[in-house]
Design a protein around this motif. Structure first.
Motif, PDB file in Angstrom:
ATOM      1  N   UNK A  74       0.797  -1.121  -0.071  1.00  0.00           N
ATOM      2  CA  UNK A  74      -0.109  -0.024   0.075  1.00  0.00           C
ATOM      3  C   UNK A  74       0.863   1.121  -0.136  1.00  0.00           C
ATOM      4  N   UNK A  75       2.217   1.273   0.189  1.00  0.00           N
ATOM      5  CA  UNK A  75       3.045   2.225   0.171  1.00  0.00           C
ATOM      6  C   UNK A  75       3.848   2.265  -0.915  1.00  0.00           C
ATOM      7  N   UNK A  76       3.450   1.514  -2.125  1.00  0.00           N
ATOM      8  CA  UNK A  76       4.098   1.780  -3.158  1.00  0.00           C
ATOM      9  C   UNK A  76       3.825   2.863  -4.012  1.00  0.00           C
ATOM     10  N   UNK A  77       4.998   3.541  -4.734  1.00  0.00           N
ATOM     11  CA  UNK A  77       4.766   4.897  -5.141  1.00  0.00           C
ATOM     12  C   UNK A  77       5.506   4.687  -6.431  1.00  0.00           C
ATOM     13  N   UNK A  78       5.642   5.917  -7.203  1.00  0.00           N
ATOM     14  CA  UNK A  78       6.446   6.068  -8.313  1.00  0.00           C
ATOM     15  C   UNK A  78       7.811   5.525  -8.330  1.00  0.00           C
ATOM     16  N   UNK A  79       8.251   5.823  -7.007  1.00  0.00           N
ATOM     17  CA  UNK A  79       9.637   5.458  -6.673  1.00  0.00           C
ATOM     18  C   UNK A  79       9.858   3.994  -6.544  1.00  0.00           C
ATOM     19  N   UNK A  80       8.754   3.304  -6.353  1.00  0.00           N
ATOM     20  CA  UNK A  80       8.754   1.885  -6.444  1.00  0.00           C
ATOM     21  C   UNK A  80       8.979   1.168  -7.762  1.00  0.00           C
TER      22      UNK A  80
ATOM     23  N   UNK B  32      22.467   3.354 -11.623  1.00  0.00           N
ATOM     24  CA  UNK B  32      21.651   2.062 -10.985  1.00  0.00           C
ATOM     25  C   UNK B  32      21.589   2.179  -9.477  1.00  0.00           C
ATOM     26  N   UNK B  33      22.692   2.758  -9.131  1.00  0.00           N
ATOM     27  CA  UNK B  33      22.841   2.734  -7.443  1.00  0.00           C
ATOM     28  C   UNK B  33      21.823   3.613  -6.783  1.00  0.00           C
ATOM     29  N   UNK B  34      21.570   4.903  -7.681  1.00  0.00           N
ATOM     30  CA  UNK B  34      20.572   5.764  -7.214  1.00  0.00           C
ATOM     31  C   UNK B  34      19.118   5.160  -7.317  1.00  0.00           C
ATOM     32  N   UNK B  35      18.797   4.398  -8.408  1.00  0.00           N
ATOM     33  CA  UNK B  35      17.578   3.490  -8.466  1.00  0.00           C
ATOM     34  C   UNK B  35      17.243   2.455  -7.344  1.00  0.00           C
ATOM     35  N   UNK B  36      18.252   1.794  -7.018  1.00  0.00           N
ATOM     36  CA  UNK B  36      18.321   0.803  -5.946  1.00  0.00           C
ATOM     37  C   UNK B  36      18.466   1.181  -4.789  1.00  0.00           C
ATOM     38  N   UNK B  37      18.396   2.557  -4.285  1.00  0.00           N
ATOM     39  CA  UNK B  37      18.343   2.977  -3.005  1.00  0.00           C
ATOM     40  C   UNK B  37      17.456   2.487  -2.034  1.00  0.00           C
ATOM     41  N   UNK B  38      17.531   2.150  -0.760  1.00  0.00           N
ATOM     42  CA  UNK B  38      16.387   1.552   0.031  1.00  0.00           C
ATOM     43  C   UNK B  38      15.464   2.454   0.333  1.00  0.00           C
ATOM     44  N   UNK B  39      15.662   3.717   0.647  1.00  0.00           N
ATOM     45  CA  UNK B  39      14.863   4.739   0.937  1.00  0.00           C
ATOM     46  C   UNK B  39      14.196   5.312  -0.509  1.00  0.00           C
ATOM     47  N   UNK B  40      12.879   5.457  -0.666  1.00  0.00           N
ATOM     48  CA  UNK B  40      12.322   5.912  -1.979  1.00  0.00           C
ATOM     49  C   UNK B  40      12.703   7.345  -2.208  1.00  0.00           C
ATOM     50  N   UNK B  41      12.966   8.091  -1.075  1.00  0.00           N
ATOM     51  CA  UNK B  41      13.065   9.566  -1.287  1.00  0.00           C
ATOM     52  C   UNK B  41      14.594   9.773  -1.767  1.00  0.00           C
ATOM     53  N   UNK B  42      15.378   8.752  -1.846  1.00  0.00           N
ATOM     54  CA  UNK B  42      17.011   8.822  -2.229  1.00  0.00           C
ATOM     55  C   UNK B  42      16.890   8.637  -3.897  1.00  0.00           C
ATOM     56  N   UNK B  43      15.768   7.893  -4.281  1.00  0.00           N
ATOM     57  CA  UNK B  43      15.733   7.698  -5.963  1.00  0.00           C
ATOM     58  C   UNK B  43      15.415   8.835  -6.612  1.00  0.00           C
ATOM     59  N   UNK B  44      15.485   8.393  -7.950  1.00  0.00           N
ATOM     60  CA  UNK B  44      15.073   9.605  -8.854  1.00  0.00           C
ATOM     61  C   UNK B  44      13.715  10.111  -8.432  1.00  0.00           C
TER      62      UNK B  44
ATOM     63  N   UNK C  89      11.119  10.128 -15.691  1.00  0.00           N
ATOM     64  CA  UNK C  89      11.669  10.937 -16.563  1.00  0.00           C
ATOM     65  C   UNK C  89      12.915  11.364 -16.341  1.00  0.00           C
ATOM     66  N   UNK C  90      13.184  11.666 -15.256  1.00  0.00           N
ATOM     67  CA  UNK C  90      14.663  12.000 -14.510  1.00  0.00           C
ATOM     68  C   UNK C  90      15.606  10.826 -14.802  1.00  0.00           C
ATOM     69  N   UNK C  91      15.058   9.479 -14.656  1.00  0.00           N
ATOM     70  CA  UNK C  91      15.939   8.505 -14.849  1.00  0.00           C
ATOM     71  C   UNK C  91      16.174   8.527 -16.548  1.00  0.00           C
ATOM     72  N   UNK C  92      15.290   8.588 -17.176  1.00  0.00           N
ATOM     73  CA  UNK C  92      15.239   8.467 -18.630  1.00  0.00           C
ATOM     74  C   UNK C  92      16.302   9.658 -18.926  1.00  0.00           C
ATOM     75  N   UNK C  93      16.218  10.855 -18.518  1.00  0.00           N
ATOM     76  CA  UNK C  93      17.134  11.895 -19.006  1.00  0.00           C
ATOM     77  C   UNK C  93      18.625  11.594 -18.514  1.00  0.00           C
ATOM     78  N   UNK C  94      18.807  11.176 -17.547  1.00  0.00           N
ATOM     79  CA  UNK C  94      20.281  10.582 -17.072  1.00  0.00           C
ATOM     80  C   UNK C  94      20.802   9.293 -18.006  1.00  0.00           C
TER      81      UNK C  94
END
Length: 722
Positions: free
Chosen positions: A291-297, A351-363, A367-372
């Motif tokens: 239920x906590x899933x977000x775009x960062x998931x 990849x490391x930024x995507x795989x951060x354990x804390x969602x707020x540390x991810x992209x 679109x931000x991921x695609x730009x990088x």
């Protein structure tokens, strides 16, 4: 009747079995049953019942279902062939009119008036997908039906329509389009775009993808998922098998069976359920908080897909589903360059930024991921920054079991290096008291050793401090064979500053300067008498006559300056009445020198003698010297006699004045051998300096902050007998 805890365990284990089948991760049924020996019988019965309803354990996900089977003009999307036991299409075909003993309709099968199902092209835990012909539009489509037919429960139907509705809401070239959904003879179905080609998992299994292709595939998936997010749809089950690659090498995202509509309760699961594929699931999902899933998931899953494209394996792997879920929640993925040496640091950082354990540390967005990823492919700087060396080190340390226990981090499996580090750490902890004691002893020994070089502060030109320091330095050189240096200074204030900063090891200074924790006394040296000198032709005969005359009080950083100011203040002479002139003493030899001077220096000073003999200066009495000494603890009364200056005109009774004391000072951490050596040189015959306070008298001084070595030295001083 309520379920027992045993029943709950069976249900949970069977649900895990179905997820494993759906993800294609089941190697053998026997291995899975071996994990649950106490409920293996009940689990086996459920598995056999599932076989009768359509072989839930086929091992292929619905993401693969819309790919065509191998043929002359297509490429298979399957990781393996369909099992013989699960190849019966009648398991999902309408069975309302089936006669007793009739196995049911066979392919090709007409589904209503619009579709003809021609062949099975995929099956998963929930559905079967057929290649079909749509009569009205005369085109080939894919038709998906719920596996189990009329026996499908409410959750199956809800998930089925969630997938259809989520995909139908989206209109993007990178997302498989849904054409129509409905029901025929109590069987639910929907039709969708038919894709020729393969899937990303199959591509990963068959070859090592180039870094450029890996980044391009995931960039295009990120653009498609960004479109879904903008339309408030989360995928929640992104994995390579759900990314289809057509004959033109373009990607198409499919299988929205676990999709969730943001802002509504459209999820087919609730809190406490871990939904998705474990190897590609975000930590918040793996921890049972779907239920906590977000775009960062979804962004985490995109990073996991990119990891697999580059290295050929998922970022997190375990020996079982449960272990994999625990690893996803608690363990960091290994660096990609540890699995593939040619991975650039920028791609590893993405990849490391995507795989951060804390969602707020991810992209912040897909679109931000695609730009990088675009920037990486074009050789431009990326926005993501690599994690600092300190953070990487801390993450590594947190995997050490003991440190993990102290910080509250759960460690599922430790490496040999972590266990060895912990063993060394525990050994160091056990021997640290011994190491500390030995270190303190070594430090104490080094502190007490005579240094190879000794720096001593002097004083003003032609002053007593410079004369004393040079003689002490010469004796240290000759008796201890050390390099000794004397540096000129402005006087007591300057010497105190240099001693505290460590520029010098020893320094003479007035009593008022030896204060504060850093400094201590080595020895009292001599009394510095206050010489009040006036020109013989100045008509100044008493202290009162100083009014209206300039008075030289000494160099800026000298102790003489401070003592002169104390004296003038005690005599009631303000700076306006007797202006003070700060100047070097040799300037008194000039014709334009002031008419009066207050010089605080040792008795018998050659400079004072020169002033009186050759330049017509005379000494003047300091009135009320006893009262002044009582007011200022650092001063004492003293009389200047004819013996101090034999060639000067001094009365037989002498000239009363006040005096301060000059001390040799050092820092408290000065080596004991240096302090002891300095004392030996000071009191060695012949006398080092005229007017030196004898050793026996110095030993009787009370209340001084002596260096420990000096206190020991004076405590061993022989006493004089009367």
């Amino acid at each position: 009747m309520t379920d027992t805890p045993q029943d709950d365990r069976v249900d949970e284990a069977f649900a895990a079995y179905l997820r494993c089948c759906d993800a294609g991760e089941l190697e053998s049924r026997e291995d899975f049953l071996a994990q649950f020996p106490d409920i293996a019988g009940e689990l086996k019965e459920l598995m056999e019942a599932a076989d009768g309803l359509g072989r839930f354990a086929s091992g292929h996900s619905t993401a693969q279902a819309i790919m065509p089977q191998p043929g002359a003009d297509t490429v298979s999307a399957f990781a393996g062939n369909l099992e013989d036991s699960g190849g019966d299409p009648a398991l999902t075909l309408p069975e309302a009119s089936r006669a007793k003993g009739d196995p049911g309709p066979t392919l090709p099968f007409r589904l209503g008036d619009e579709y003809e199902l021609q062949e099975v092209i995929g099956r998963g835990g929930m559905g079967v997908v057929y290649k079909a012909k749509q009569f009205l539009l005369n085109r080939i489509v894919a038709v998906k039906m719920i596996r189990g037919g009329m026996l499908a429960d409410e959750n199956d139907v809800r998930r089925f329509y969630t997938e259809a509705q989520a995909a139908a809401r989206l209109n993007h070239h990178g997302i498989v389009a849904v054409h129509q959904f409905g029901k025929h003879d109590h069987h639910h179905f929907f039709s969708m775009e038919y894709i020729r080609g393969t899937d990303l998992q199959r591509r990963i299994n068959s070859e090592q993808l180039s870094l450029h292709d890996s980044a391009r595939y995931v960039r295009d998936v990120a653009r498609a998922i960004s479109h879904a997010h903008l339309n408030s749809v989360l995928h929640r089950d992104l994995k390579p098998a759900n990314v289809l690659i057509d004959d033109d090498d373009q990607i198409h995202v499919t299988d929205f069976g676990l999709a969730k509509h943001l802002g509504t309760d459209s999820s087919v699961t609730g809190s406490g359920a871990a939904v998705g594929t474990p190897n590609y699931m975000a930590p918040e999902q793996a921890g049972g908080h779907s239920d906590r899933a977000s775009k960062q998931s979804d962004i985490y899953s995109l990073g996991a897909i990119l990891f697999a494209c580059v290295t050929g394996r998922p970022p997190i792997m375990g020996d079982s589903i449960v272990e994999t879920l625990l690893h996803v929640v608690h363990e960091k993925a290994p660096p990609m360059r540890s699995l593939r040496a040619d991975v650039p640091i920028d791609l590893e950082t993405i990849v490391a930024k995507c795989l951060e354990k804390s969602p707020e540390k991810r992209y912040g967005s897909a679109d931000d991921l695609a730009e990088d990823l675009d920037a990486f492919m074009e050789g431009r700087p990326i926005n993501a920054r690599p994690r600092s060396r300190a953070m990487k080190s801390w993450d590594w340390l947190q995997a050490v079991p003991l440190i993990a226990a102290l910080t509250g981090r759960r460690v599922i499996r430790t490496s040999v290096m972590h266990r060895r580090f912990q063993a060394v750490m525990l050994l160091m902890f056990l021997v640290s008291p011994l190491i500390l004691v030995m270190g303190l002893r070594v430090m104490k020994h080094r502190q007490n050793v005579m240094p190879g070089q000794v720096h001593i502060a002097g004083g003003v030109e032609r002053g007593a401090y410079s004369e004393f320091s040079v003689r002490l330095s010469d004796r240290l050189k000759s008796d201890y064979a050390v390099e000794s240096f004397v540096s000129d200074s402005g006087g007591s204030v300057d010497n105190r500053t240099r001693l505290i900063s460590g520029e010098v090891d020893l320094a003479p200074m007035q009593a008022s300067m030896v204060s504060g924790d850093p400094l201590c006394v080595v020895a009292p040296l001599f009394y510095e008498a206050v010489h009040v000198l006036v020109r013989q032709d100045s008509q100044i005969n008493s202290a009162a006559d100083l009014r209206g005359h300039r008075v030289a009080v000494g160099p800026a950083h000298s102790g003489s300056l401070g003592t002169a100011q104390i004296l003038l203040d005690s005599l009631g002479l303000s700076k306006e009445e007797a202006p003070q002139v700060i100047m070097p003493w040799p300037d008194l030899l000039r014709d334009d020198a002031p008419d009066a001077a207050i010089i605080c220096v040792g008795l018998g000073s050659s400079f004072v003698a020169e002033l009186m003999q050759e330049h017509q200066w005379k000494l003047m009495t300091v009135p009320s010297s006893l009262s002044i000494a009582r007011e200022h603890p650092t001063l004492r009364t003293l009389t200047i006699t004819q013996d101090d200056y034999p060639n000067a005109s001094i009365p037989t009774e002498g000239i009363p004045t006040v005096a301060t004391t000059a001390f040799l000072a050092a820092r408290r951490d000065a080596p004991s051998e240096l302090v002891t050596a300095a004392l030996e040189m000071i009191y060695r015959e012949p006398q080092i300096f005229v007017g030196l306070i004898p050793r026996q008298s110095a030993a009787e001084w009370q209340g001084l902050a002596f260096h420990p070595a000096a206190r020991l030295y004076f405590s061993q001083t022989p006493t004089t007998t009367k």
